[in-house]
Write an enzyme that holds these catalytic residues in place. Structure first.
Site, PDB file in Angstrom:
ATOM      1  N   GLU A  28       0.802  -1.222   0.000  1.00 14.33           N
ATOM      2  CA  GLU A  28       0.000   0.000   0.000  1.00 14.33           C
ATOM      3  C   GLU A  28       0.844   1.286   0.000  1.00 14.33           C
ATOM      4  O   GLU A  28       0.706   2.150   0.861  1.00 14.33           O
ATOM      5  CB  GLU A  28      -0.972  -0.027   1.172  1.00 14.33           C
ATOM      6  CG  GLU A  28      -2.056  -1.075   0.964  1.00 14.33           C
ATOM      7  CD  GLU A  28      -3.049  -1.163   2.107  1.00 14.33           C
ATOM      8  OE1 GLU A  28      -4.257  -1.144   1.841  1.00 14.33           O
ATOM      9  OE2 GLU A  28      -2.617  -1.261   3.274  1.00 14.33           O
TER      10      GLU A  28
ATOM     11  N   GLU B   9      -4.507  -9.888  -0.244  1.00 14.76           N
ATOM     12  CA  GLU B   9      -5.386  -9.797   0.920  1.00 14.76           C
ATOM     13  C   GLU B   9      -6.815 -10.025   0.446  1.00 14.76           C
ATOM     14  O   GLU B   9      -7.246  -9.456  -0.559  1.00 14.76           O
ATOM     15  CB  GLU B   9      -5.286  -8.430   1.609  1.00 14.76           C
ATOM     16  CG  GLU B   9      -3.938  -8.152   2.245  1.00 14.76           C
ATOM     17  CD  GLU B   9      -3.844  -6.748   2.857  1.00 14.76           C
ATOM     18  OE1 GLU B   9      -4.909  -6.162   3.181  1.00 14.76           O
ATOM     19  OE2 GLU B   9      -2.714  -6.241   2.992  1.00 14.76           O
TER      20      GLU B   9
END
Length: 1024
Positions: free
Chosen positions: A470, A534
């Site tokens: 991220e 994820e």
């Protein structure tokens, strides 16, 4: 001696006097170049034993250190590193540890928002705690005079200055990467002093914005090691590949020497039985890099189901043949490649049964011991997990050794996340200071990638490198990708933020919607596998629709699974003022003055102490590698499919049971050898089936022999086939001939010694007696609300459906009257424009038939129902719960494939799972019948005239429900009723969902969005 000295002046941009801890180019002053994890030994036998703490060359510096905590840099003892500085009055602290768990400072949890004001590369000066550490160590004259001595930290902390005997050795950053210093020129015979100044925040903290607790201090191992001055093994890179037929091993090892004279280097490879399978000697010159290559025929391959390890010993000897230094490492032969748009291991497409894992100990913060690591591996392997993403940083070195040994595949991720600086659509102005793009961060980013690869390159368990998490993708990550690909051609590299760009070999999104996953699977011409880095956000009572996701994944070859977020709830053990234990989360510890994200750190499949959540059973079932199927199960014909990549089913024994109405009528066992990636069909000797009853066939695969990870008899796979189902709607009931009496306040019905009382003003069943004993302690009430799960909060159900919260309590009785042999109550729901009707039919065996119906007004807006059912309140003494439905663990409409139809029982007090933030719990689906009884045998039984959802709890939803915000609620804030227990009899409850916990809804088929619902059940009194 090769060291890195990246301490450059930023000149005009940041000022000529920028401190190292606010300088992106200062992160490795005096540090040795990164290398693989290995340890020096004085003999080959020591190297084979491989016990680092018993090595005569290694000195552990863990233990108690002198410690001084300062709230900011200005108040720190600036001269403490000097040898004449007196620290006798200082406190002491454990190393390794986080100082927040040693009585100093506050643990802070935040997801994406930085704890400090964002102004890269600057961090606060007024609120930036500093820990000053000091200890002594002793060296004898022989070590000082004849050896080189190195100081090693397994983690570099956010920022740390290091001094030895008052002289500065260096400055390093990166909490989760090692730092090593050559301190040969700093030491002396006898006593020596080591001083470390550790900062909580540095410019490096902008690269460490991971979704975890922000903790400080020296929290990994610290040790010294010494090597012979004549030479040492500086580094080596083992490549244990396979040939194109995946049979023979291609063995290659490059060894880098740091030596001052010619020596002899031998490389010997031992198999698991200690037999030499390869050995060679080579005379080497000073500072030479040596390569050994060989092809080994028919090697034993390493994979997660058969982690076969060889042992490589490198022995550096002098002219007399005496060992100068020996070292060793485990070697696993395996090939990782992408072909046909799929990730293959040893030539076989891999289905990733993964979890993300943070570094977390329930009492010690980020300091993890071997016992906890083993517990993690044991629990993972017992639940069919085969892969771990080290989110979002390298784990301690021991973790990789254990994964090599026990067989877990690793996506090894760099210690980089800058979420709070932006991830998507970064402006040109923001790119000037963003770590993914800005030149001033390039070296720091690349260094973390290099440290990752160099440290872990020899581990067979590491099959994929990850560039980080991220952080906006830019040139710095593209450069990192190309560096890794050049350095290591044996593993793919992934980066979620690269999407389908040039710097990722795997498309690895996080939390894609179901439709997006399907779209990729259907696409033609793709060249990369799709593996979610994820997915399945396991926050609170979650992990719904997990089977649905894998049904989709198994439809398209390019879809290869993913990594659940995440493994362990990041809570810490706490006690309240009454001594009641609970688990903490963000905002606790008086940290409300800092940014925090409440319980968003409680996303695990296991509790902080590694106790499995109910949802982990579903994961185990979906992830199993042995699967059963049948086109005609009533015939007994079952196909056993073995999806293990290496193992046959020979180590497993198979059991089966035939159940009629939940009771075993016959059973058996069989052995079946199915080769890896193969299937066989067998026929079980089933008797004739009566289709007027429920019949199920349950099959289990269990381990024949146990080991330290998997015990004997452990169930590795299961399946249930529904062979026949009873028509519950055709259940034979007694006649409706009970005596019904009306007086001014009540209606009563009497039959077979039972008496039912209905309040004429409310239309509610208020008493139900048998032999004069009242089985109820409160009125039977409608039930429309559940205590919101974390996913409910995330998709705003608690607001959007708020009208249902009090709809039952606020309903208005329109009429209550006799209707033939029944009593009919008609209500108007005030908050939701609709009619609600309950028809009670007393039967002459003393039972009560209940028919419930709800219908919304035409054209009226009706929010989604959390549940549709009724609550029966009974005295606390009715604590024995039994049901015929799915169990034994709680289950929901979208999380029930692991919960088999059967007969189960337990205490009401044990039905409630104590979620760390209290929420909906304890449900059971497909229930045919359920009962609550007391110790004397009195109670009630509920029979569904269609499948029910039932739970028995010692608490009401209102007690678990914090309202419109979460209010920092914990399990110790919840007290079960001392007077009552509650039997929830529902037609249905909303599914849990789980694609994410911030907007995703349960799938449509698991939601209650209809405009009308109805169902029926029968209450029967029970007596001894």
């Amino acid at each position: 001696m090769k060291t890195i000295s990246l301490l450059l002046t930023l000149g005009v941009t940041f000022g000529a006097k920028a401190a190292e801890w606010e300088n992106p180019r200062a992160f490795a002053e005096g540090r040795m170049a990164p290398r693989a994890t290995f340890y020096p030994y004085s003999s080959v036998n020591e190297a084979l034993d491989a016990n680092v703490w018993k090595s005569s060359r290694v000195t552990c510096l863990n233990g108690r250190w002198a410690f001084c905590y300062s709230p900011n840099p200005k108040s720190r003892p600036a001269d403490f590193y000097k040898t004449d500085y007196n620290v006798s009055r200082w406190d002491s602290i454990d190393v390794p540890s986080n100082w927040e768990f040693q009585g100093y400072d506050i643990p802070i949890y935040t997801n994406t928002t930085y704890v400090f004001p964002v102004n890269p590369p600057y961090v606060p000066h007024d609120d930036n705690p500093v820990g000053s550490y000091k200890r002594t160590f002793t060296l004898d004259s022989a070590t000082v005079n004849n050896s080189r001595t190195f100081l090693h930290f397994d983690g570099s902390t956010a920022g740390m200055y290091v001094w030895v005997n008052g002289k500065k050795v260096g400055y390093v950053q990166s909490q989760k990467n090692p730092a090593e210093f050559d301190i040969t020129d700093f030491i002396k015979p006898g006593g020596n002093e080591l001083a470390c100044e550790v900062y909580r925040w540095t410019d490096g903290s902008y690269l460490e914005d991971q979704d975890f607790w922000r903790l400080s201090g020296i929290d990994r191992n610290v040790y010294l090691y010494n090597t012979d001055k004549r030479g040492r093994i500086a580094d080596f890179f083992v490549k244990a590949d396979l040939d194109g037929r995946y049979r023979n091993g291609l063995f290659n090892v490059d060894v880098k020497l740091d030596s001052s004279e010619p020596l002899t280097l031998s490389a010997t490879l031992y198999d698991a039985g200690g037999r030499k399978v390869y050995s060679t000697d080579r005379k080497v010159g000073a500072n030479e890099t040596v390569s050994f290559k060989s092809t080994l025929t028919k090697v034993n391959k390493w994979n997660y189901d058969s982690p076969y390890l060889y042992r490589l010993v490198l022995d550096l000897r002098d002219a007399s043949g005496k060992t100068v230094e020996a070292t060793s490492t485990n070697v696993g032969f395996r090939k990782v490649e992408i072909k046909n748009s799929q990730l293959h291991v040893n030539g076989i497409p891999l289905e990733v049964h993964g979890v993300n894992m943070q570094e977390h100990h329930p009492d010690n913060g980020h300091t993890i011991d071997e016992e906890t690591m083993i517990k993690d591996i044991r629990t993972m392997k017992r639940h069919n997990i085969n892969a771990v993403r080290t989110s979002h940083y390298p784990q301690p070195p021991l973790w990789y050794d254990l994964c090599d040994r026990y067989g877990l595949l690793l996506v090894d991720e760099a210690n980089i996340e800058a979420h709070g600086l932006g991830v998507y659509d970064i402006s040109d102005e923001a790119k000037k200071t963003h770590p993914g793009h800005a030149e001033m961060w390039r070296d720091a980013v690349l260094d973390r990638e290099i440290s990752l690869v160099e440290r872990d390159k020899n581990h067979p368990s590491v099959i994929i490198w990850s560039l980080g998490n991220e952080t906006s993708n830019g040139k710095n990550f593209i450069d990192s990708y190309h560096w890794i690909k050049k350095r290591d051609n044996t593993r793919p590299v992934q980066f979620e933020q690269a999407g389908e760009g040039e710097n990722t070999d795997i498309v690895c999104p996080m939390y894609p919607p179901y439709e997006w996953i399907a779209d990729y699977g259907k696409r033609e011409g793709v060249t990369r596998p799709y593996i979610m880095c994820e997915f399945a956000h396991a926050m609170g009572n979650s992990t719904g629709n997990f089977q649905d996701l894998f049904d989709l994944i198994r439809t398209y070859p390019t879809l290869q699974g993913g990594f659940i977020w995440d493994w362990v709830d990041q809570g810490f053990r706490m006690k309240d003022e009454n001594g009641r234990e609970y688990w903490s989360y963000g905002g606790d510890y008086g940290a409300t003055g800092y940014t925090h994200d409440e319980n968003f750190c409680i996303n695990g499949l296991v509790n902080p102490d590694r106790k499995p959540h109910p949802g982990l059973s579903e994961v185990k079932k979906v992830y199993q590698d042995i699967r059963f199927s049948s086109d005609n199960p009533i015939s007994g014909e079952v196909t056993v499919e073995n999806l293990f990549p290496s193992l046959s089913t020979e180590p497993y024994e198979f059991f089966w049971e035939l159940l009629c109405d939940g009771n075993v009528v016959t059973e058996g066992r069989f052995e079946l050898k199915v080769a890896a990636r193969s299937s066989k069909t067998i026929r079980l000797p089933l008797p004739q089936i009566d289709k007027g009853a429920d019949y199920t066939l349950d099959i289990y695969a269990c381990a024949k022999k146990g080991d330290e990870i998997i015990p004997t008899g452990h169930e590795v796979a299961r399946e249930q086939f529904i062979l026949a189902q009873k028509d519950l709607g055709a259940t034979s009931l007694a006649e409706a001939k009970a005596k019904i009496i009306h007086d001014c306040d009540n209606w009563t019905a009497e039959a077979a010694g039972a008496c039912m009382t209905f309040d004429a003003l409310s239309g509610e069943l208020t008493a139900y007696t048998i032999d004069g004993k009242n089985l109820l302690s409160g009125a039977m009430m409608p039930s429309f609300w559940r205590a919101p799960t974390d996913n409910d909060f995330g998709n705003n159900l608690h607001v959007k459906s708020n009208a249902w919260r009090t709809a039952a309590q606020n309903r208005r009785l329109v009429s209550f009257a006799r209707d033939g042999n029944s009593l009919k109550a008609v209500y108007r729901l005030q908050e939701v424009p609709s009619d609600y009707t309950v028809v009670y039919t007393p039967l002459d065996d003393g039972s009560l038939s209940v028919a419930v119906a709800w219908k919304a007004d035409d054209g009226a807006f009706t929010p989604e129902l959390p549940r549709f059912g009724m609550i029966i309140t009974m005295p606390r003494s009715f604590n024995d719960f039994a049901w015929y439905g799915r169990g034994p663990q709680e289950n929901y409409s979208d999380r029930k494939t692991s919960a088999f139809l059967g007969r189960y029982s337990g205490k009401v007090a044990d039905m409630r799972w104590n979620y760390i933030r209290p929420q909906e719990t304890g449900n059971h689906t497909d229930v045919r019948e359920a009962s609550l009884t007391d110790a004397t045998g009195y109670g009630i039984k509920v029979l569904g005239l269609q499948p029910l959802e039932v739970s028995a709890l010692d608490i009401l939803p209102s007690a678990l429900d914090p309202g419109l915000i979460k209010h920092q609620q914990h399990s110790n804030d919840i007290s079960p009723s001392l007077r009552d227990v509650y039997l929830y009899v529902d037609l249905a409850q909303r599914g849990l969902g789980g694609d994410n916990s911030w907007w995703a809804l349960p799938y449509e088929q698991y939601r209650l969005v209809g405009k009308e619902y109805s169902y029926s059940f029968v209450i029967k009194p029970i007596k001894p």
